[in-house]
Design a protein around this motif. Structure first.
Motif, PDB file in Angstrom:
ATOM      1  N   TRP A  82       0.808  -1.220   0.000  1.00 22.68           N
ATOM      2  CA  TRP A  82       0.000   0.000   0.000  1.00 22.68           C
ATOM      3  C   TRP A  82       0.841   1.270   0.000  1.00 22.68           C
ATOM      4  O   TRP A  82       0.315   2.351  -0.271  1.00 22.68           O
ATOM      5  CB  TRP A  82      -0.975   0.014   1.173  1.00 22.68           C
ATOM      6  N   TRP A  85       0.530   3.446  -2.964  1.00 26.58           N
ATOM      7  CA  TRP A  85      -0.695   4.243  -3.044  1.00 26.58           C
ATOM      8  C   TRP A  85      -0.571   5.548  -2.271  1.00 26.58           C
ATOM      9  O   TRP A  85      -1.240   6.532  -2.599  1.00 26.58           O
ATOM     10  CB  TRP A  85      -1.900   3.452  -2.561  1.00 26.58           C
ATOM     11  N   LEU A 117      -3.463   7.752 -10.532  1.00 23.10           N
ATOM     12  CA  LEU A 117      -4.193   6.519 -10.229  1.00 23.10           C
ATOM     13  C   LEU A 117      -3.742   5.371 -11.126  1.00 23.10           C
ATOM     14  O   LEU A 117      -3.562   4.241 -10.660  1.00 23.10           O
ATOM     15  CB  LEU A 117      -5.700   6.746 -10.352  1.00 23.10           C
ATOM     16  N   LEU A 118      -3.555   5.648 -12.412  1.00 23.54           N
ATOM     17  CA  LEU A 118      -3.061   4.621 -13.323  1.00 23.54           C
ATOM     18  C   LEU A 118      -1.658   4.166 -12.921  1.00 23.54           C
ATOM     19  O   LEU A 118      -1.368   2.968 -12.866  1.00 23.54           O
ATOM     20  CB  LEU A 118      -3.064   5.140 -14.765  1.00 23.54           C
ATOM     21  N   GLY A 120      -0.323   4.360  -9.962  1.00 23.96           N
ATOM     22  CA  GLY A 120      -0.435   3.608  -8.711  1.00 23.96           C
ATOM     23  C   GLY A 120      -0.856   2.174  -8.956  1.00 23.96           C
ATOM     24  O   GLY A 120      -0.331   1.239  -8.330  1.00 23.96           O
ATOM     25  N   ALA A 121      -1.789   1.975  -9.883  1.00 17.33           N
ATOM     26  CA  ALA A 121      -2.223   0.616 -10.220  1.00 17.33           C
ATOM     27  C   ALA A 121      -1.086  -0.180 -10.852  1.00 17.33           C
ATOM     28  O   ALA A 121      -0.920  -1.375 -10.567  1.00 17.33           O
ATOM     29  CB  ALA A 121      -3.432   0.670 -11.147  1.00 17.33           C
ATOM     30  N   ILE A 122      -0.298   0.476 -11.684  1.00 15.93           N
ATOM     31  CA  ILE A 122       0.848  -0.204 -12.310  1.00 15.93           C
ATOM     32  C   ILE A 122       1.893  -0.560 -11.250  1.00 15.93           C
ATOM     33  O   ILE A 122       2.455  -1.654 -11.258  1.00 15.93           O
ATOM     34  CB  ILE A 122       1.447   0.660 -13.434  1.00 15.93           C
ATOM     35  N   MET A 124       1.448  -1.346  -8.269  1.00 16.04           N
ATOM     36  CA  MET A 124       1.002  -2.527  -7.522  1.00 16.04           C
ATOM     37  C   MET A 124       1.288  -3.821  -8.277  1.00 16.04           C
ATOM     38  O   MET A 124       1.353  -4.888  -7.668  1.00 16.04           O
ATOM     39  CB  MET A 124      -0.498  -2.419  -7.223  1.00 16.04           C
ATOM     40  N   ARG A 125       1.490  -3.716  -9.578  1.00 17.81           N
ATOM     41  CA  ARG A 125       1.779  -4.912 -10.385  1.00 17.81           C
ATOM     42  C   ARG A 125       3.279  -5.114 -10.637  1.00 17.81           C
ATOM     43  O   ARG A 125       3.672  -6.143 -11.141  1.00 17.81           O
ATOM     44  CB  ARG A 125       1.031  -4.823 -11.718  1.00 17.81           C
TER      45      ARG A 125
END
Length: 135
Positions: A82, A85, A117-118, A120-122, A124-125
């Protein structure tokens, strides 16, 4: 706990260093019109309005890359997924503050939310690279 806090601080520092570096490069490549003072709010509004599309896109690119770099480092050093994020949230808040203070085209207003946001999502991967030795 200390590892988490230090990881997030390092991520914030890297994100802002990347953002400032990219902004400086953008200003060098696409300078503002002569005679305008970026510290004057009215001149700043004129500068944004007169900026070419490439300069505006470069700002959005900066929000995205800064979030990727800082988010990944925060995640890597803290060991907490997290933490990325947190960086995305800070860049998001900065982008929203920016568009609230200075008029931007609608697409940049949307990008101020979407880019972090995009990214942040990347983040996480992305692989975190294992555990770091920050205690």
């Amino acid at each position: 706990m200390l590892r988490t806090v230090l990881g997030i601080i390092a991520g914030v520092l890297l994100a802002f260093a990347v953002l400032i570096g990219l902004e400086m490069a953008g200003h060098a490549a696409m300078p503002a019109p002569a005679g305008l003072d970026p510290t004057d709010p009215e001149d700043l509004k004129q500068m944004v309005a007169a900026a070419p599309l490439a300069a505006k896109a470069w700002v959005v690119f900066g929000w995205f890359v800064a979030t990727l770099a800082g988010g990944w480092l925060a995640r890597r050093l803290s060991g907490k997924g997290w933490a990325g994020w947190v960086i995305a949230g800070l860049i998001l808040l900065g982008g929203i503050a920016n568009i609230m203070m200075i008029p931007h085209p609608l697409w940049m207003q949307i990008a101020a939310v979407a880019a972090p946001l995009l990214a942040g999502a990347i983040v996480m991967r992305l692989p975190s690279g294992g555990s770091a030795s920050v205690s």
